[in-house]
Scaffold this motif. Sequence first.
Motif, short mmCIF file in Angstrom:
data_model
loop_
_atom_site.label_atom_id
_atom_site.label_comp_id
_atom_site.label_asym_id
_atom_site.label_seq_id
_atom_site.Cartn_x
_atom_site.Cartn_y
_atom_site.Cartn_z
N ALA A 105 0.83 -1.20 0.00
CA ALA A 105 0.00 0.00 0.00
C ALA A 105 0.87 1.26 0.00
CB ALA A 105 -0.92 -0.01 1.22
N TRP A 106 1.95 1.23 0.76
CA TRP A 106 2.87 2.37 0.77
C TRP A 106 3.51 2.57 -0.60
CZ3 TRP A 106 8.29 2.05 0.16
CH2 TRP A 106 8.97 3.26 0.34
N GLY A 107 3.97 1.48 -1.21
CA GLY A 107 4.60 1.59 -2.54
C GLY A 107 3.63 2.06 -3.60
N LEU A 108 2.42 1.51 -3.57
CA LEU A 108 1.41 1.92 -4.55
C LEU A 108 1.00 3.37 -4.34
CD1 LEU A 108 -0.83 -1.28 -4.51
CD2 LEU A 108 0.67 -0.53 -6.37
N GLY A 109 0.93 3.78 -3.08
CA GLY A 109 0.59 5.18 -2.80
C GLY A 109 1.65 6.13 -3.33
N MET A 110 2.92 5.73 -3.25
CA MET A 110 4.00 6.58 -3.78
C MET A 110 3.92 6.72 -5.29
SD MET A 110 7.61 6.16 -1.82
CE MET A 110 8.07 4.97 -3.04
N VAL A 111 3.65 5.62 -5.97
CA VAL A 111 3.69 5.62 -7.44
C VAL A 111 2.36 6.06 -8.05
CG1 VAL A 111 4.09 4.21 -9.49
CG2 VAL A 111 5.46 3.82 -7.43
N PHE A 112 1.26 5.56 -7.49
CA PHE A 112 -0.05 5.81 -8.10
C PHE A 112 -0.93 6.70 -7.24
CE2 PHE A 112 0.97 1.39 -9.64
CZ PHE A 112 1.30 1.77 -10.93
N GLY A 113 -0.33 7.44 -6.30
CA GLY A 113 -1.12 8.26 -5.38
C GLY A 113 -2.06 9.22 -6.09
N GLU A 114 -1.58 9.92 -7.11
CA GLU A 114 -2.42 10.89 -7.81
C GLU A 114 -3.56 10.20 -8.55
OE1 GLU A 114 -0.07 13.32 -10.32
OE2 GLU A 114 1.10 14.22 -8.68
N SER A 115 -3.27 9.05 -9.18
CA SER A 115 -4.32 8.32 -9.91
C SER A 115 -5.38 7.80 -8.95
CB SER A 115 -3.69 7.16 -10.69
OG SER A 115 -2.74 7.64 -11.63
N ILE A 116 -4.95 7.29 -7.79
CA ILE A 116 -5.91 6.78 -6.81
C ILE A 116 -6.78 7.91 -6.28
CG2 ILE A 116 -6.11 5.75 -4.52
CD1 ILE A 116 -3.59 4.14 -5.16
N THR A 117 -6.17 9.07 -6.02
CA THR A 117 -6.93 10.23 -5.54
C THR A 117 -7.95 10.68 -6.59
OG1 THR A 117 -5.05 10.94 -4.19
CG2 THR A 117 -6.74 12.57 -4.67
N ALA A 118 -7.54 10.66 -7.86
CA ALA A 118 -8.46 11.06 -8.93
C ALA A 118 -9.63 10.09 -9.03
CB ALA A 118 -7.72 11.13 -10.25
N LEU A 119 -9.33 8.80 -8.91
CA LEU A 119 -10.41 7.81 -8.96
C LEU A 119 -11.34 7.95 -7.77
CD1 LEU A 119 -11.72 5.33 -10.22
CD2 LEU A 119 -10.04 3.90 -9.02
N ALA A 120 -10.77 8.23 -6.60
CA ALA A 120 -11.60 8.44 -5.41
C ALA A 120 -12.50 9.65 -5.59
CB ALA A 120 -10.71 8.61 -4.19
N SER A 121 -12.02 10.67 -6.25
CA SER A 121 -12.83 11.87 -6.49
C SER A 121 -14.01 11.55 -7.40
CB SER A 121 -11.98 12.97 -7.11
OG SER A 121 -10.94 13.35 -6.23
N GLU A 122 -13.77 10.72 -8.43
CA GLU A 122 -14.86 10.33 -9.32
C GLU A 122 -15.90 9.49 -8.57
OE1 GLU A 122 -15.35 11.39 -12.40
OE2 GLU A 122 -13.57 12.65 -12.11
N LEU A 123 -15.42 8.58 -7.72
CA LEU A 123 -16.35 7.77 -6.94
C LEU A 123 -17.12 8.63 -5.95
CD1 LEU A 123 -14.15 4.62 -6.18
CD2 LEU A 123 -16.07 4.78 -7.77
N GLN A 124 -16.47 9.65 -5.43
CA GLN A 124 -17.13 10.56 -4.48
C GLN A 124 -18.31 11.26 -5.15
OE1 GLN A 124 -14.43 13.26 -2.54
NE2 GLN A 124 -16.04 14.75 -2.14
N LYS A 125 -18.14 11.64 -6.41
CA LYS A 125 -19.23 12.28 -7.13
C LYS A 125 -20.39 11.32 -7.38
CE LYS A 125 -15.97 15.35 -9.55
NZ LYS A 125 -15.40 15.70 -10.87
N ALA A 126 -20.07 10.04 -7.49
CA ALA A 126 -21.11 9.05 -7.80
C ALA A 126 -21.82 8.53 -6.56
CB ALA A 126 -20.49 7.88 -8.56
N LEU A 127 -21.29 8.81 -5.38
CA LEU A 127 -21.89 8.27 -4.16
C LEU A 127 -23.37 8.63 -3.98
CD1 LEU A 127 -19.11 8.56 -1.41
CD2 LEU A 127 -20.08 6.49 -2.41
N PRO A 128 -23.77 9.90 -4.18
CA PRO A 128 -25.18 10.24 -3.97
C PRO A 128 -26.13 9.43 -4.85
CG PRO A 128 -23.85 12.22 -4.06
CD PRO A 128 -22.96 11.10 -4.48
#
Length: 297
Positions: A105-128
């Motif tokens: 998780a630490w390694g993936l966060g270092m390399v793909f942190g921005e992509s994961i954050t972007a995906l989380a933002s898209e999911l956040q919009k879809a939650l409602p």
Amino acid sequence: MRALAEYIMRGRMQAIFVVAGAAALPMLFWLSAAAGSLVLLRRGLNDALGVLSWGVLPALAWWYFGDPRTLLVLLGSLALALLLRSQGSWPRVMLCSVGLGMLYAWGLGMVFGESITALASELQKALPSVLSDAYQQLSPEEQARLESLLAPVLTGLLAALLQIVTLLSLMLGRYWQALLYNPGGFAEEFRALRLSPLLAMLLLAGMLLGPSIGVQMAMLAPICSVPLVFAGAALVHGLVAQKRMSRFWLVGLYVTLVLFMQLVYPLLAVMAIVDSLFDFRGRASPDGGAGPANGEG
């Protein structure tokens, strides 16, 4: 499978060719990890080090180009193989895989942190729309907390996936070792895999209480579930073997796991927890067996 295992163990150059070649090719890092695990399990660290170092080189190159999976899975499988060779305990291997999952998780966060954050933002919009009325009934504080958990949980899911691949690679290497030097040994080992009540409760606590410890610790939920699911699968294998049931039941297990993962995956985890308390295989366990899968003990 046997032919490939025999080729790997035929000599140093053959082992280097498979370990390094598979690490260099896209999507074959699991094969490199399995081959490296076989060499390490059979030869030991000192004899295997020269072979394994050649596999690390292309893995480092993949990390340089932005893909850490090859290096993480290769080193993780080798670390667990070393533990398995020295202690011969699958429950300890499962426990240590949780630590590996955190490192992943630490390694993936270092390399793909921005992509994961972007995906989380898209999911956040879809939650409602996804949760509809249930989301609207949450207080603003609860909605904010739910949204803050998305990125850590996504990171944990990706890490858990690599954790699963690592354990499967190690199991493939152990299976090859048993196939060559002690047929049936790995089957006996896997069927006997059972977590202690303390370990099962610790993993359950990590799954349920991780988000309460801190937002980032929400990644513990998927990572802690992996050993429980493997133990649940081992329980099914053990019961099928003890009851002399058809292998159709095992095929059905994995087909339904793929088709209905959201149902079967947690069911296996629950089965492992219950088995840790009641030991369904222990009372009917036959004596003897093929012994250790390494064929040396």
